[in-house]
Motif scaffolding. Structure first.
Motif, PDB file in Angstrom:
ATOM      1  N   HIS A   1      49.806  50.736  37.071  1.00  0.00           N
ATOM      2  CA  HIS A   1      50.448  49.528  36.786  1.00  0.00           C
ATOM      3  C   HIS A   1      49.541  48.670  35.690  1.00  0.00           C
ATOM      4  O   HIS A   1      49.977  47.764  34.884  1.00  0.00           O
ATOM      5  CB  HIS A   1      50.673  48.564  37.697  1.00  0.00           C
ATOM      6  CG  HIS A   1      49.326  48.310  38.379  1.00  0.00           C
ATOM      7  ND1 HIS A   1      48.508  49.238  39.026  1.00  0.00           N
ATOM      8  CD2 HIS A   1      48.634  47.053  38.698  1.00  0.00           C
ATOM      9  CE1 HIS A   1      47.394  48.668  39.752  1.00  0.00           C
ATOM     10  NE2 HIS A   1      47.521  47.199  39.164  1.00  0.00           N
ATOM     11  N   LYS A   2      48.523  49.461  35.029  1.00  0.00           N
ATOM     12  CA  LYS A   2      47.591  48.759  34.215  1.00  0.00           C
ATOM     13  C   LYS A   2      47.573  49.159  32.850  1.00  0.00           C
ATOM     14  O   LYS A   2      48.275  50.333  32.533  1.00  0.00           O
ATOM     15  CB  LYS A   2      46.249  49.076  34.469  1.00  0.00           C
ATOM     16  CG  LYS A   2      45.684  48.699  35.867  1.00  0.00           C
ATOM     17  CD  LYS A   2      45.175  47.258  36.109  1.00  0.00           C
ATOM     18  CE  LYS A   2      44.727  46.971  37.331  1.00  0.00           C
ATOM     19  NZ  LYS A   2      43.493  47.566  37.904  1.00  0.00           N
ATOM     20  N   ASP A   3      47.736  48.112  31.854  1.00  0.00           N
ATOM     21  CA  ASP A   3      47.845  48.443  30.462  1.00  0.00           C
ATOM     22  C   ASP A   3      46.881  49.045  29.972  1.00  0.00           C
ATOM     23  O   ASP A   3      45.528  48.767  29.772  1.00  0.00           O
ATOM     24  CB  ASP A   3      48.392  47.232  29.933  1.00  0.00           C
ATOM     25  CG  ASP A   3      48.273  47.270  28.188  1.00  0.00           C
ATOM     26  OD1 ASP A   3      48.132  48.399  27.650  1.00  0.00           O
ATOM     27  OD2 ASP A   3      48.798  46.413  27.424  1.00  0.00           O
TER      28      ASP A   3
ATOM     29  N   PRO B   1      40.314  46.800  31.572  1.00  0.00           N
ATOM     30  CA  PRO B   1      38.784  47.345  31.532  1.00  0.00           C
ATOM     31  C   PRO B   1      38.298  48.569  32.265  1.00  0.00           C
ATOM     32  O   PRO B   1      37.628  49.235  32.171  1.00  0.00           O
ATOM     33  CB  PRO B   1      38.227  46.010  31.939  1.00  0.00           C
ATOM     34  CG  PRO B   1      39.171  45.218  32.608  1.00  0.00           C
ATOM     35  CD  PRO B   1      40.462  45.620  31.992  1.00  0.00           C
ATOM     36  N   HIS B   2      39.240  48.959  33.303  1.00  0.00           N
ATOM     37  CA  HIS B   2      39.275  49.898  34.380  1.00  0.00           C
ATOM     38  C   HIS B   2      39.616  51.322  33.180  1.00  0.00           C
ATOM     39  O   HIS B   2      38.804  52.438  33.115  1.00  0.00           O
ATOM     40  CB  HIS B   2      40.054  49.986  35.163  1.00  0.00           C
ATOM     41  CG  HIS B   2      39.956  48.984  36.383  1.00  0.00           C
ATOM     42  ND1 HIS B   2      38.800  49.214  37.227  1.00  0.00           N
ATOM     43  CD2 HIS B   2      40.161  47.848  36.570  1.00  0.00           C
ATOM     44  CE1 HIS B   2      38.692  48.256  38.016  1.00  0.00           C
ATOM     45  NE2 HIS B   2      39.581  47.262  37.538  1.00  0.00           N
ATOM     46  N   ALA B   3      40.470  51.120  32.426  1.00  0.00           N
ATOM     47  CA  ALA B   3      40.690  52.308  31.528  1.00  0.00           C
ATOM     48  C   ALA B   3      39.541  52.693  30.440  1.00  0.00           C
ATOM     49  O   ALA B   3      39.296  53.707  30.086  1.00  0.00           O
ATOM     50  CB  ALA B   3      42.267  52.074  30.840  1.00  0.00           C
TER      51      ALA B   3
ATOM     52  N   LEU C   1      35.117  47.969  38.059  1.00  0.00           N
ATOM     53  CA  LEU C   1      35.174  48.748  39.454  1.00  0.00           C
ATOM     54  C   LEU C   1      35.803  47.744  40.572  1.00  0.00           C
ATOM     55  O   LEU C   1      35.641  46.495  40.292  1.00  0.00           O
ATOM     56  CB  LEU C   1      33.796  48.944  39.860  1.00  0.00           C
ATOM     57  CG  LEU C   1      33.624  49.362  41.316  1.00  0.00           C
ATOM     58  CD1 LEU C   1      34.280  51.049  41.442  1.00  0.00           C
ATOM     59  CD2 LEU C   1      32.270  49.409  41.788  1.00  0.00           C
ATOM     60  N   ASP C   2      36.734  48.277  41.111  1.00  0.00           N
ATOM     61  CA  ASP C   2      37.489  47.441  42.263  1.00  0.00           C
ATOM     62  C   ASP C   2      36.721  47.995  43.578  1.00  0.00           C
ATOM     63  O   ASP C   2      36.712  48.967  43.853  1.00  0.00           O
ATOM     64  CB  ASP C   2      39.303  47.547  42.204  1.00  0.00           C
ATOM     65  CG  ASP C   2      39.628  47.163  40.931  1.00  0.00           C
ATOM     66  OD1 ASP C   2      38.902  46.208  40.262  1.00  0.00           O
ATOM     67  OD2 ASP C   2      40.841  47.406  40.561  1.00  0.00           O
ATOM     68  N   ILE C   3      36.654  46.792  44.498  1.00  0.00           N
ATOM     69  CA  ILE C   3      36.239  47.448  45.683  1.00  0.00           C
ATOM     70  C   ILE C   3      37.205  46.670  46.528  1.00  0.00           C
ATOM     71  O   ILE C   3      37.340  45.347  46.774  1.00  0.00           O
ATOM     72  CB  ILE C   3      34.830  46.654  46.010  1.00  0.00           C
ATOM     73  CG1 ILE C   3      33.954  46.915  44.766  1.00  0.00           C
ATOM     74  CG2 ILE C   3      34.360  46.816  47.104  1.00  0.00           C
ATOM     75  CD1 ILE C   3      32.836  46.034  44.380  1.00  0.00           C
TER      76      ILE C   3
ATOM     77  N   THR D   1      43.014  41.522  47.439  1.00  0.00           N
ATOM     78  CA  THR D   1      42.803  42.682  48.044  1.00  0.00           C
ATOM     79  C   THR D   1      41.526  43.271  47.605  1.00  0.00           C
ATOM     80  O   THR D   1      41.288  44.429  48.277  1.00  0.00           O
ATOM     81  CB  THR D   1      44.144  43.514  47.872  1.00  0.00           C
ATOM     82  OG1 THR D   1      44.196  43.711  46.397  1.00  0.00           O
ATOM     83  CG2 THR D   1      45.311  42.844  48.197  1.00  0.00           C
ATOM     84  N   HIS D   2      40.971  42.674  46.604  1.00  0.00           N
ATOM     85  CA  HIS D   2      39.669  43.613  46.338  1.00  0.00           C
ATOM     86  C   HIS D   2      38.785  42.569  45.360  1.00  0.00           C
ATOM     87  O   HIS D   2      39.172  41.699  44.811  1.00  0.00           O
ATOM     88  CB  HIS D   2      40.056  44.678  45.290  1.00  0.00           C
ATOM     89  CG  HIS D   2      40.715  44.576  43.970  1.00  0.00           C
ATOM     90  ND1 HIS D   2      42.267  44.335  44.119  1.00  0.00           N
ATOM     91  CD2 HIS D   2      40.297  44.447  42.848  1.00  0.00           C
ATOM     92  CE1 HIS D   2      42.522  44.145  42.756  1.00  0.00           C
ATOM     93  NE2 HIS D   2      41.645  43.855  42.108  1.00  0.00           N
ATOM     94  N   ILE D   3      37.436  43.030  45.325  1.00  0.00           N
ATOM     95  CA  ILE D   3      36.641  42.270  44.478  1.00  0.00           C
ATOM     96  C   ILE D   3      36.717  43.118  43.079  1.00  0.00           C
ATOM     97  O   ILE D   3      36.841  44.517  43.094  1.00  0.00           O
ATOM     98  CB  ILE D   3      34.805  42.646  44.749  1.00  0.00           C
ATOM     99  CG1 ILE D   3      34.860  41.921  46.298  1.00  0.00           C
ATOM    100  CG2 ILE D   3      33.929  42.140  43.684  1.00  0.00           C
ATOM    101  CD1 ILE D   3      33.402  42.445  46.773  1.00  0.00           C
ATOM    102  N   HIS D   4      36.855  42.624  42.032  1.00  0.00           N
ATOM    103  CA  HIS D   4      36.778  43.286  40.747  1.00  0.00           C
ATOM    104  C   HIS D   4      35.382  42.870  39.974  1.00  0.00           C
ATOM    105  O   HIS D   4      35.071  41.633  39.734  1.00  0.00           O
ATOM    106  CB  HIS D   4      37.955  42.671  39.700  1.00  0.00           C
ATOM    107  CG  HIS D   4      37.865  43.050  38.326  1.00  0.00           C
ATOM    108  ND1 HIS D   4      38.586  44.106  38.097  1.00  0.00           N
ATOM    109  CD2 HIS D   4      37.398  42.445  37.190  1.00  0.00           C
ATOM    110  CE1 HIS D   4      38.529  44.107  36.570  1.00  0.00           C
ATOM    111  NE2 HIS D   4      37.584  43.303  36.044  1.00  0.00           N
ATOM    112  N   ILE D   5      34.695  43.959  39.524  1.00  0.00           N
ATOM    113  CA  ILE D   5      33.504  43.433  38.811  1.00  0.00           C
ATOM    114  C   ILE D   5      33.443  44.349  37.403  1.00  0.00           C
ATOM    115  O   ILE D   5      33.978  45.535  37.316  1.00  0.00           O
ATOM    116  CB  ILE D   5      32.117  43.726  39.730  1.00  0.00           C
ATOM    117  CG1 ILE D   5      30.925  43.524  38.639  1.00  0.00           C
ATOM    118  CG2 ILE D   5      32.204  45.365  40.085  1.00  0.00           C
ATOM    119  CD1 ILE D   5      29.634  43.707  39.439  1.00  0.00           C
TER     120      ILE D   5
HETATM  121 ZN   LIG Z   1      39.728  45.516  38.561  1.00  0.00          ZN
END
Ligand SMILES: [Zn+2]
Length: 163
Positions: free
Chosen positions: A48-50, A55-57, A62-64, A122-126
């Motif tokens: 679903h991410k652009d 920033p993940h792409a 990192l998602d936890i 649902t998650h930590i985003h760092i």
């Molecule tokens: Zn994230």
């Protein structure tokens, strides 16, 4: 491919964070809504991410996965956020987001409003900036901090059976 800071943080959490992070969780949105088991440590961008702006792409986030509506998971997440804050200068992250709160690179906290996705329930985003994501010399200190917080001997962790 994720940057060194992302890889080091993922590895430290997997080996020295709460054992729950080594397990998969059932994601009902996975596989086009059919559901599926996914890892709790996710560096790659979801479908679903652009890809151009995410920033993940770019390998910088990192998602936890720790669900805030589960008291045990929320407790783990809150304690991981405290470890990230304590290690902030060495880790060099630029943003941490969890459960309606966001911390900037200076460690200042801001409310994060909007829908559940934006609030990150649902998650930590760092996330790291381009300049910081190539650095992983904080890994050993981060591992020590996670070990001290979550491993046997810390009877409040609830992670491992004690005694
Ligand atoms: Zn994230």
């Amino acid at each position: 491919m994720a940057g060194r800071a992302v890889d080091a943080t993922e590895k430290a959490l997997y080996n020295f964070g709460p054992g729950l992070l080594t397990q998969n969780y059932w994601d009902k949105a996975a596989n086009k809504g059919k559901g599926g088991w996914l890892p709790r440590l996710q560096a790659a961008a979801g479908p679903h991410k652009d890809k151009s702006t995410d920033p993940h792409a770019a390998g910088r986030a990192l998602d936890i996965i720790l669900f805030a509506n589960d008291p045990t998971e929320r407790d783990f997440a809150d304690r991981i956020v405290q470890v990230f804050l304590a290690q902030r200068v060495a880790m060099g992250w630029i943003a941490v987001i969890y459960n309606g709160r966001e911390w900037n690179r200076a460690g200042l906290e801001f409310p994060r409003s909007g829908d559940a996705v934006n609030r990150h329930v649902t998650h930590i985003h760092i996330e790291w900036a381009k300049a910081g994501v190539g650095v992983d010399n904080f890994a050993s200190d981060l591992e020590d901090a996670l070990y001290n917080e979550f491993s046997a001997g810390n009877i409040s962790s609830g992670n491992y059976a004690v005694g």
